[in-house]
Write an enzyme that holds these catalytic residues in place. Structure first.
Site, mmCIF file in Angstrom:
data_model
loop_
_atom_site.group_PDB
_atom_site.id
_atom_site.type_symbol
_atom_site.label_atom_id
_atom_site.label_comp_id
_atom_site.label_asym_id
_atom_site.label_seq_id
_atom_site.Cartn_x
_atom_site.Cartn_y
_atom_site.Cartn_z
ATOM 1 N N GLY A 14 0.899 -1.120 -0.149
ATOM 2 C CA GLY A 14 -0.026 0.080 -0.008
ATOM 3 C C GLY A 14 0.687 1.201 -0.008
ATOM 4 O O GLY A 14 1.856 1.297 0.789
ATOM 5 N N GLY A 16 -0.214 4.618 0.352
ATOM 6 C CA GLY A 16 -0.750 5.728 0.743
ATOM 7 C C GLY A 16 0.117 6.351 1.648
ATOM 8 O O GLY A 16 1.110 5.946 1.706
ATOM 9 N N ALA A 18 -0.046 6.178 4.945
ATOM 10 C CA ALA A 18 0.524 5.271 6.149
ATOM 11 C C ALA A 18 1.660 4.534 5.790
ATOM 12 O O ALA A 18 2.891 4.187 6.431
ATOM 13 C CB ALA A 18 -0.532 4.192 6.597
ATOM 14 N N ASP A 223 -8.360 -4.615 0.049
ATOM 15 C CA ASP A 223 -7.572 -5.683 -0.163
ATOM 16 C C ASP A 223 -6.833 -6.215 0.901
ATOM 17 O O ASP A 223 -6.891 -7.422 1.002
ATOM 18 C CB ASP A 223 -6.567 -5.264 -1.265
ATOM 19 C CG ASP A 223 -7.039 -4.659 -2.443
ATOM 20 O OD1 ASP A 223 -8.345 -5.270 -2.817
ATOM 21 O OD2 ASP A 223 -6.460 -3.910 -3.340
ATOM 22 N N HIS A 244 -19.845 10.343 5.695
ATOM 23 C CA HIS A 244 -19.626 11.866 5.782
ATOM 24 C C HIS A 244 -20.640 12.692 5.343
ATOM 25 O O HIS A 244 -21.630 12.349 4.506
ATOM 26 C CB HIS A 244 -18.384 12.033 4.829
ATOM 27 C CG HIS A 244 -17.797 13.315 4.864
ATOM 28 N ND1 HIS A 244 -18.317 14.534 4.834
ATOM 29 C CD2 HIS A 244 -16.389 13.495 5.471
ATOM 30 C CE1 HIS A 244 -17.534 15.492 5.107
ATOM 31 N NE2 HIS A 244 -16.596 14.980 5.506
ATOM 32 N N LEU A 254 -16.468 14.041 -2.246
ATOM 33 C CA LEU A 254 -16.381 14.523 -0.758
ATOM 34 C C LEU A 254 -16.107 15.998 -0.929
ATOM 35 O O LEU A 254 -15.565 16.700 -1.593
ATOM 36 C CB LEU A 254 -15.134 14.102 -0.224
ATOM 37 C CG LEU A 254 -14.939 14.765 1.242
ATOM 38 C CD1 LEU A 254 -15.787 14.299 2.271
ATOM 39 C CD2 LEU A 254 -13.342 14.238 1.543
ATOM 40 N N ARG A 288 -19.326 13.824 13.041
ATOM 41 C CA ARG A 288 -19.832 13.366 11.859
ATOM 42 C C ARG A 288 -21.107 12.565 11.851
ATOM 43 O O ARG A 288 -22.049 12.577 11.157
ATOM 44 C CB ARG A 288 -18.842 12.774 11.141
ATOM 45 C CG ARG A 288 -17.676 13.682 10.418
ATOM 46 C CD ARG A 288 -16.805 12.978 9.702
ATOM 47 N NE ARG A 288 -15.844 14.090 9.239
ATOM 48 C CZ ARG A 288 -14.709 13.883 8.763
ATOM 49 N NH1 ARG A 288 -14.301 12.680 8.334
ATOM 50 N NH2 ARG A 288 -13.906 14.857 7.921
ATOM 51 N N GLU A 391 -6.039 3.249 7.493
ATOM 52 C CA GLU A 391 -7.330 2.776 7.650
ATOM 53 C C GLU A 391 -7.621 1.223 7.736
ATOM 54 O O GLU A 391 -8.657 0.550 8.122
ATOM 55 C CB GLU A 391 -8.211 3.303 6.371
ATOM 56 C CG GLU A 391 -9.652 3.386 6.373
ATOM 57 C CD GLU A 391 -10.292 4.100 5.467
ATOM 58 O OE1 GLU A 391 -9.667 4.911 4.790
ATOM 59 O OE2 GLU A 391 -11.493 3.720 5.005
ATOM 60 N N LEU A 408 -5.611 11.716 8.717
ATOM 61 C CA LEU A 408 -4.129 11.760 8.445
ATOM 62 C C LEU A 408 -3.265 11.730 9.549
ATOM 63 O O LEU A 408 -2.077 11.200 9.315
ATOM 64 C CB LEU A 408 -4.103 13.357 7.728
ATOM 65 C CG LEU A 408 -4.823 13.343 6.380
ATOM 66 C CD1 LEU A 408 -4.717 14.653 5.695
ATOM 67 C CD2 LEU A 408 -4.416 12.354 5.377
#
Lengths: 591, 238
Positions: A14, A16, A18, A223, A244, A254, A288, A391, A408
């Site tokens: 991954g 992203g 993280a 995944d 959201h 978003l 939220r 996540e 984040l």
């Protein structure tokens, strides 16, 4: 099937925020680190994060305190976030954010040159002072983009070995339950390779694509969750999905909570600022889950906007063109493109939209994956060789409801923490698990199933069925009978997907094969979600049931643990023992 | 409506060809990416990249009726007159100037290499303070229009100088990134960065054609950034 093996100290699956924060940490300290990503790293979903990264860096308010941020996060989680993990995230956060700035992240600035912070939902000045805080550090409304590109740039500098457009297929586990690496395939050539490593770090992100309407990228197919569940590992709090409040109606894209942070607010068809009724103090900046439910109540009570009354309006025009263009330039673009509304002149049509998976692979603060000795019950054990961050992980800092801007922070704090821990473990001589040929065969069996399929339903049709099942039965409001029906339908989908057909068997950039493999993962996440949601007989945070409308601390002040082998839901204690502050005791949650 | 798509699978095809699809958009002004999804339902073998579907990840740059753009934020009504109404076909080809891997998927290695050549990371050797490095809002504003690049390659692959000298000319995207760091008050590698660009090709092959500006889906202006670097190089020379 004999395949090539490549060996590393650590692999990260991954690319992203993280994953790249973890790989950066390890590459900087000279360990042989590979990062496998199914897309070129800057195309990962972190790029879509808009409003910012919440952290008590004491810029907007020199007296700000990470303990206040901790309190907000515990309360936001509806008290099932682990207090030791939240304490770690909020206290280490400033260091992690300053590091990002030193790496070059182009944060917006205040006049004094410090990082700009804006108000976000659920922020206060501690348990005794509900005053709205401004704690979310921002790079205009493109914070995720700025963060992701900065981390990619730093990984280039540190010499991380990237395997871009490689797709993780399954974990390779040994008979005694250790993780030896992953099987991954090059999307470009179709070559299947065993990535062998002492440490495997999952940073595969969320799975919003189990719903038909989501803010998530098309690549968010769960995944890592799929791979973990197929390896017999449990997932935690997977029934907790954040909707959201402000997805653009129809498109699902978003619109940041930062719009409301900058002074925007929601109105119904009568032009009423309805959040004043639902959350008299925080109004539009309540949690939220609270705002999303209020919006749905307005819509269900016939006060929705538009010809079908199926959305509400986000009003921004009163902020003026200058503020909108300097603070929210990306939103102005998105709203015109997808909402056909220029926020300078007219409100944006919005509706609660699936956004974030609070649940995931249970871990400790070092990212070490956890399982229970008896599947859904028993003693806590660590899964040797497996880590999860971001996540896909449930550490758990978000509990039943994540606060805006905390994702984040979660990425960088726990990506970094896992990197630091693995570095140290490697120095002390971490063991490499050695799989035998049966272990390899097991990890390759799913790929083989698709390769050998000769007939059956199409991937696109099955995916659509799965998404509409989840959308109808496991949305903002949930009902026992609808969920029971949903559980049944998802079980049927498992049968159908097990017999589905991949027509295109070519090797070169075969996106049909990737979509088929992704469908398996969507199914795993969907089934875990369905069973967990149906079994948690209370309402807490994002999990809101008509048939059990109240929070039930006596029975459910706990994590849920879904065991894929028995498809049963167990319970796990929440941590109420932070190291340096007093426990925040559960209270009635109001905003 | 008719959709005509460039198809090529090196395992099956001796040469590329255009394949026609009949797609029912129900008259809606869909994004080009939505149309591609409908094509893929009909023909799963057709390949393209996509991720965020909102114009921030840069995956789905392609050539749309002759102009480079992002499929996900290009509505049919903006492609060309008559496309939305079905009077003219939607014509999709891979980004020009890069090797095709399959269908609409190009090999972006060359593009990424150019990006890496400009050392696209902040360089500052003074010890970092305990908090952030300070930067005035005015200095920060100099990065606007630069840091937003999404690396979609629409600009570089529309640039004749890039088509002509892809190994030696860095192309608009990489040069925009170079200026993003030259313009950053926190970066200290100005001399080094300029030195690396001071040859006849890396930067000076830009002839101000401005295709990059006209196609950038984020509304950025690489030509202006290149102009700023030119001025910095000239100042350095005198």
């Amino acid at each position: 099937m004999s395949i090539r093996t490549v060996t590393f100290d650590a692999i990260v699956v991954g690319g992203g925020g993280a994953g790249m924060r973890a790989s950066l940490q390890m590459a900087q300290s000279g360990f042989k680190t590979a990062l496998i990503s199914k897309v070129f790293p800057t195309r990962s979903h972190t790029v879509s994060a808009q409003g910012g990264i919440t952290c008590a860096i004491a810029s907007a308010d020199p007296n700000d305190d990470w303990r206040w941020h901790m309190y907000d996060t515990v309360k936001g989680s509806d008290y099932i976030g682990d207090q030791d993990a939240i304490e770690y995230m909020c206290s280490v956060g400033p260091e992690a954010v300053f590091e990002l700035e030193h790496m070059g992240l182009p944060f917006s600035r205040f006049e004094n040159g410090r990082i700009y912070q804006r108000p976000f939902g659920g922020q206060s000045k501690g348990p005794d002072d509900p005053t709205q805080a401004a704690r979310t550090c921002a790079a205009a409304d493109r914070t995720g983009h700025a963060l992701l590109h900065t981390l990619y740039q730093q990984n280039l500098k540190a010499g991380t070995q990237f395997y871009s457009e490689w797709y993780g297929i399954d974990l390779v586990t040994t008979g005694d339950g250790k993780v030896a690496g992953v099987i991954a395939a090059s999307i470009e050539t179709g070559e299947v390779v065993f990535f062998k490593a002492k440490a495997t770090v999952f940073a595969t992100g969320g799975a919003g694509r189990i719903y038909s309407s989501t803010t998530n990228a098309l690549i968010n197919t769960g995944d890592g969750i799929g791979m973990a569940l197929r390896a017999g590992l449990p997932v935690q709090d997977i029934e907790m999905w954040q909707f959201h409040p402000t997805g653009i109606a129809g498109a699902g894209t978003l619109v940041t909570e930062g719009c409301r942070g900058e002074g925007g607010y929601l109105i119904n068809k009568d032009g009423e600022r309805f959040m004043e009724r639902y959350a008299p103090n925080a109004k539009d900046l309540a949690g939220r889950d609270v705002v999303a439910r209020a919006m749905m109540m307005e819509i269900l009570d016939g006060r929705g906007c538009g010809p079908n009354g199926d959305h509400v309006h986000l009003k921004l025009d009163h902020l003026g063109e200058e503020v909108l263009h300097s603070r929210l330039p990306g939103i102005c673009e998105l709203s015109k493109t997808f909402g056909h509304a220029d926020p300078v002149k007219e409100p944006i049509p919005v509706v609660p939209t699936c956004h974030y998976m609070m649940g995931g692979i249970p871990t400790n603060i070092h990212g070490q994956a956890i399982r229970l000795s008896g599947g859904h019950e028993g003693e806590k054990e660590y899964v040797d060789g497996l880590f999860a961050v971001g996540e896909v992980a449930c550490v758990s800092v978000h509990g039943a409801n994540r606060l805006g801007g905390n994702s984040l922070l979660d990425l960088v704090v726990f990506g970094r923490a896992a990197g630091l821990y693995i570095e140290e473990a490697l120095r002390q001589g971490m063991e490499q698990a050695e799989p035998n040929s049966d272990d390899m065969d097991r990890a390759l069996s799913r790929l083989r199933r698709w390769e050998e399929s000769s007939d059956g339903e199409s991937v696109a049709d099955l995916r659509q069925d799965l998404q509409s099942t989840m959308q109808n039965a496991f949305g903002v409001f949930r009902k026992g009978d609808l969920m029971a029906d949903g559980v049944k339908k998802v079980a049927e989908l498992r049968e159908r997907i097990g017999k589905a057909h991949l027509a295109d068997k070519s090797q070169t950039f075969n996106t049909a094969r990737i979509e088929a493999l992704e469908l398996d993962n969507l199914l795993e996440v969907a089934q875990a979600t369905a069973v967990a949601a149906d079994s948690r007989t209370e309402s807490r945070g994002a999990h809101s049931r008509y048939d059990f409308p109240d929070r039930d601390d006596e029975n459910w002040l706990c994590h849920s643990i879904y065991d894929p082998k028995t498809q049963k839901l167990g319970k796990r204690d929440v941590n109420f023992k932070p190291k340096t502050v007093d426990t925040f005791q559960p209270k009635v949650r109001t905003y | 409506m008719k959709v005509s798509i460039y198809r090529y699978n090196p395992e099956l095809d001796n040469e590329p060809y255009m394949k026609e699809y009949d797609i029912d958009t129900q008259g809606k002004d869909l994004m080009v990416l939505d149309v591609l999804a409908l094509v893929k339902e009909q023909d799963p073998s057709m390949g393209y990249r996509r991720s965020c579907r909102e114009g921030v990840c840069g995956s789905d740059g392609m050539n749309i009726n002759g102009k480079n753009g992002l499929a996900c934020i290009t509505p049919l009504s903006e492609v060309a007159p008559g496309v939305l109404e079905g009077r003219k076909p939607l014509i999709l080809r891979p980004l020009p100037g890069l090797p095709v891997i399959r269908d609409l998927v190009v090999d972006m290695t060359m593009f990424y290499n150019q990006y890496e050549k400009v050392q696209p990371f902040l360089q500052n050797n003074t010890p970092a303070p305990a908090i952030e490095r300070l930067q005035s809002p005015e200095d920060r504003a100099k990065l606007d229009g630069l840091y937003e690049c999404i690396l979609c390659a629409c600009c570089s692959t529309s640039c004749p100088s890039f088509w002509w000298n892809p190994e030696k000319f860095l192309g608009p995207a990489a040069l925009l990134q170079s200026y993003r760091f030259l313009a950053d008050s926190r970066d200290q590698a100005t001399e080094d960065r300029l030195g690396n660009l001071d040859d006849p090709f890396s930067l000076f092959r830009c002839h101000g054609i401005m295709n990059c500006v006209s196609v950038c889906p984020k509304g950025l202006n690489p030509t202006r950034a290149i102009g700023h670097i030119r001025s910095m190089l000239l100042e350095r020379a005198v």
